[in-house]
Write an enzyme that holds these catalytic residues in place. Structure first.
Site, PDB file in Angstrom:
ATOM      1  N   HIS A 144       0.830  -1.244  -0.049  1.00  0.00           N
ATOM      2  CA  HIS A 144      -0.026  -0.228  -0.049  1.00  0.00           C
ATOM      3  C   HIS A 144       0.800   1.204   0.086  1.00  0.00           C
ATOM      4  CE1 HIS A 144       0.573  -1.316   4.218  1.00  0.00           C
ATOM      5  NE2 HIS A 144       0.788  -0.122   4.511  1.00  0.00           N
ATOM      6  N   HIS A 146       0.697   5.352   1.141  1.00  0.00           N
ATOM      7  CA  HIS A 146       0.012   6.369   1.898  1.00  0.00           C
ATOM      8  C   HIS A 146       0.374   7.496   1.051  1.00  0.00           C
ATOM      9  CE1 HIS A 146       0.175   4.078   5.931  1.00  0.00           C
ATOM     10  NE2 HIS A 146       1.119   3.538   5.287  1.00  0.00           N
TER      11      HIS A 146
HETATM   12  P1  AMP Z   1       1.506   0.510   7.520  1.00  0.00           P
HETATM   13  O1  AMP Z   1       1.753   0.579   8.854  1.00  0.00           O
HETATM   14  O2  AMP Z   1       2.417   1.188   6.494  1.00  0.00           O
HETATM   15  O3  AMP Z   1       1.598  -1.079   7.257  1.00  0.00           O
HETATM   16  O4  AMP Z   1       0.022   0.987   7.342  1.00  0.00           O
HETATM   17  C1  AMP Z   1      -0.999   0.412   7.381  1.00  0.00           C
HETATM   18  C2  AMP Z   1      -2.047   1.411   7.442  1.00  0.00           C
HETATM   19  O5  AMP Z   1      -3.448   0.768   7.382  1.00  0.00           O
HETATM   20  C3  AMP Z   1      -2.194   2.317   8.776  1.00  0.00           C
HETATM   21  O6  AMP Z   1      -1.627   3.472   8.601  1.00  0.00           O
HETATM   22  C4  AMP Z   1      -3.643   1.938   9.405  1.00  0.00           C
HETATM   23  O7  AMP Z   1      -3.845   3.215  10.288  1.00  0.00           O
HETATM   24  C5  AMP Z   1      -4.193   1.592   8.223  1.00  0.00           C
HETATM   25  N1  AMP Z   1      -5.763   0.885   8.350  1.00  0.00           N
HETATM   26  C6  AMP Z   1      -5.199  -0.267   9.047  1.00  0.00           C
HETATM   27  N2  AMP Z   1      -6.894  -0.928   9.030  1.00  0.00           N
HETATM   28  C7  AMP Z   1      -7.565   0.076   8.276  1.00  0.00           C
HETATM   29  C8  AMP Z   1      -8.920   0.082   8.012  1.00  0.00           C
HETATM   30  N3  AMP Z   1      -9.853  -0.881   8.185  1.00  0.00           N
HETATM   31  N4  AMP Z   1      -9.476   1.196   7.346  1.00  0.00           N
HETATM   32  C9  AMP Z   1      -8.581   2.252   6.798  1.00  0.00           C
HETATM   33  N5  AMP Z   1      -6.924   2.259   7.165  1.00  0.00           N
HETATM   34  C10 AMP Z   1      -6.722   1.281   7.891  1.00  0.00           C
END
Ligand code: AMP
Length: 158
Positions: A144, A146
């Protein structure tokens, strides 16, 4: 409106110190969670993002086409914080697992960032982040990007 509420008092030294330590604690929590995720997650099993793709759990979707999906981060770090994913993970648990067959989707993701940033009105700039693995503080093992914007971002990151 009372005059006092129009001119809030400056933070006390105790409040400043307490805010500082709560930011330090939040960062430490993220690192701990990322290290735990790297240790304990079965990287081949579906993630919460698969559930969002299948619309099994709600998300605020801001962009979608046949290959990618973008939704607002549940824990936003900026006024605009969008998470952009490939709908089909296809082995892309993290960027470092990509191989030549992923070049098309990687390009598609990057161009989608530009489209979403335009749509979100990020005319003064923005940041694109890919966290990879435990040292990168990755917590969800579905590639993903950001997209962060809507305020002045600092550099270097922590
Ligand atoms: P990472 O730490 O780079 O793996 O980012 C994962 C991201 O996914 C974090 O910023 C979380 O806040 C986000 N996240 C996790 N679950 C959800 C969800 N159900 N809806 C939207 N964002 C999410």
């Amino acid at each position: 409106m009372a005059l006092a509420s129009m001119f809030p008092r400056p933070a006390t030294a105790l409040e400043v110190v307490s805010r500082f330590f709560s930011v330090v604690k939040a960062k430490a929590d993220e690192e701990t969670a990322a290290k735990a995720a790297a240790r304990t997650t079965d990287k081949s099993s579906p993630t919460i993002f698969d559930k969002i793709v299948k619309k099994e759990i709600p998300a605020t979707i801001v962009y979608e086409d046949e290959k990618v999906l973008a939704f607002r981060d549940i824990n936003p770090q900026a006024p605009v914080h969008v998470v952009l994913i490939p709908k089909d993970r296809d082995g892309l648990t993290q960027l470092s697992k990509s191989d030549p067959r992923h070049k098309d989707i990687l390009g598609h993701l990057l161009y989608s960032v530009k489209v979403i940033a335009d749509q979100e009105g990020l005319t003064d700039g923005y940041r694109v982040v890919i966290n990879d693995g435990p040292n990168g503080c990755q917590s969800v093992y579905h590639l993903h990007l950001h997209i962060l914007g809507g305020r002045q971002l600092k550099w270097p990151p922590g």
